[in-house]
Design a protein around this motif. Structure first.
Motif, mmCIF file in Angstrom:
data_model
loop_
_atom_site.group_PDB
_atom_site.id
_atom_site.type_symbol
_atom_site.label_atom_id
_atom_site.label_comp_id
_atom_site.label_asym_id
_atom_site.label_seq_id
_atom_site.Cartn_x
_atom_site.Cartn_y
_atom_site.Cartn_z
ATOM 1 N N LEU A 127 95.170 -11.652 -15.078
ATOM 2 C CA LEU A 127 94.517 -12.922 -15.406
ATOM 3 C C LEU A 127 95.277 -13.673 -16.494
ATOM 4 C CD1 LEU A 127 90.944 -11.683 -14.867
ATOM 5 C CD2 LEU A 127 91.929 -13.680 -13.769
ATOM 6 N N ALA A 128 95.897 -12.962 -17.429
ATOM 7 C CA ALA A 128 96.720 -13.626 -18.442
ATOM 8 C C ALA A 128 97.930 -14.284 -17.784
ATOM 9 C CB ALA A 128 97.163 -12.614 -19.497
ATOM 10 N N VAL A 130 88.049 -10.928 -9.242
ATOM 11 C CA VAL A 130 88.941 -11.943 -9.812
ATOM 12 C C VAL A 130 88.431 -13.375 -9.620
ATOM 13 C CG1 VAL A 130 91.263 -12.956 -9.660
ATOM 14 C CG2 VAL A 130 90.979 -10.483 -9.924
ATOM 15 N N PRO A 131 88.048 -13.802 -8.415
ATOM 16 C CA PRO A 131 87.559 -15.194 -8.289
ATOM 17 C C PRO A 131 86.331 -15.472 -9.161
ATOM 18 C CG PRO A 131 88.038 -14.272 -6.131
ATOM 19 C CD PRO A 131 88.135 -13.135 -7.122
ATOM 20 N N TRP A 132 85.450 -14.504 -9.256
ATOM 21 C CA TRP A 132 84.253 -14.668 -10.085
ATOM 22 C C TRP A 132 84.640 -14.786 -11.560
ATOM 23 C CZ3 TRP A 132 81.776 -11.491 -13.772
ATOM 24 C CH2 TRP A 132 80.472 -11.866 -14.097
ATOM 25 N N ILE A 133 85.553 -13.950 -12.005
ATOM 26 C CA ILE A 133 86.002 -14.009 -13.402
ATOM 27 C C ILE A 133 86.684 -15.340 -13.675
ATOM 28 C CG2 ILE A 133 87.587 -12.993 -15.093
ATOM 29 C CD1 ILE A 133 87.041 -10.257 -13.677
ATOM 30 N N ARG A 134 87.554 -15.778 -12.762
ATOM 31 C CA ARG A 134 88.234 -17.071 -12.932
ATOM 32 C C ARG A 134 87.237 -18.206 -13.111
ATOM 33 N NH1 ARG A 134 91.481 -16.327 -7.806
ATOM 34 N NH2 ARG A 134 93.295 -15.139 -8.443
ATOM 35 N N VAL A 136 98.780 -21.432 -14.612
ATOM 36 C CA VAL A 136 97.952 -22.643 -14.607
ATOM 37 C C VAL A 136 98.427 -23.596 -15.694
ATOM 38 C CG1 VAL A 136 95.619 -23.534 -15.083
ATOM 39 C CG2 VAL A 136 95.920 -21.561 -13.571
ATOM 40 N N LEU A 137 98.751 -23.071 -16.860
ATOM 41 C CA LEU A 137 99.251 -23.899 -17.956
ATOM 42 C C LEU A 137 100.549 -24.603 -17.553
ATOM 43 C CD1 LEU A 137 98.843 -24.805 -20.868
ATOM 44 C CD2 LEU A 137 100.105 -22.764 -21.595
ATOM 45 N N ARG A 138 101.432 -23.893 -16.858
ATOM 46 C CA ARG A 138 102.672 -24.518 -16.398
ATOM 47 C C ARG A 138 102.406 -25.649 -15.396
ATOM 48 N NH1 ARG A 138 104.322 -19.418 -17.285
ATOM 49 N NH2 ARG A 138 104.017 -18.593 -15.180
#
Length: 190
Positions: free
Chosen positions: A175-176, A153-157, A182-184
């Motif tokens: 992740l979605a 997950v951290p790598w994908i982020r 993050v958008l909020r």
């Protein structure tokens, strides 16, 4: 200084087949738990510049992985142990993305956008199981089989919008959901 002392005691336990009592605080808890550990292997990990110890933990009565930096105290005990017949740390970690291993490897399929991200993916061997496939638009697909996809997950982020998780579905959903959070935090631009 405390971390050097902890790592030193773990290394002595590993080298001399002696049990080590550890006080451990997991990332998910504020509580400190005490375990008696038979250290079978000590493994550095490039991601996060961390070190891990793998061994039999008394409370779980099973082999577990502990991040050394989360061990607050370590006491070398007099009681010895014998590693299980045929224990193979490199074999155990062969399917891991880093140090999280699992009983059964799962496929993770990622689609990288055309351009620099796709070129960077091609520059590195990310995992022994990786398969790369060119996409018609200039992007690429990366498929790997790992023991615990959550470790990725951290790598994908870090790839941001340049990568899309295709499988497994639960990882895509996670992740979605994070992207929505993050958008909020940053607010929608209109």
């Amino acid at each position: 200084e405390a971390q050097v002392r902890v790592l030193g005691r773990l290394a002595l336990g590993w080298a001399n087949h002696r049990r080590v009592r550890i006080a451990y605080r997991s990332a998910r808890s504020a509580h400190v738990h005490t375990y008696v550990l038979c250290p079978y292997a000590i493994e550095p990990a490039a991601s996060g510049c961390s070190t891990y110890v793998i061994g039999h933990a008394s409370w779980f009565d099973a082999v577990r992985t502990f991040k050394v930096e989360r061990i607050l105290e370590a006491e070398l005990l007099e009681e010895g142990f014998e590693p299980p017949e045929g224990f193979d740390a490199p074999g155990l970690l062969a399917g891991a993305w880093g140090v999280w291993w699992g009983e059964e490897a799962q496929e993770v399929a990622l689609r990288f956008a055309p351009g620099m991200a796709s070129r960077r993916v091609h520059e590195t061997i990310w995992h022994a199981s990786q398969e790369l496939e060119e996409c018609a638009d200039g992007g690429c697909m990366l498929r790997v089989r790992v023991g615990e996809p959550l470790e990725m997950v951290p790598w994908i982020r870090g790839w941001g919008p340049q990568v899309e998780v295709l499988t497994p579905g639960w990882l895509r959903e996670q992740l979605a959901r994070e992207a929505g959070e993050v958008l909020r935090v940053y607010g929608e631009e209109g």
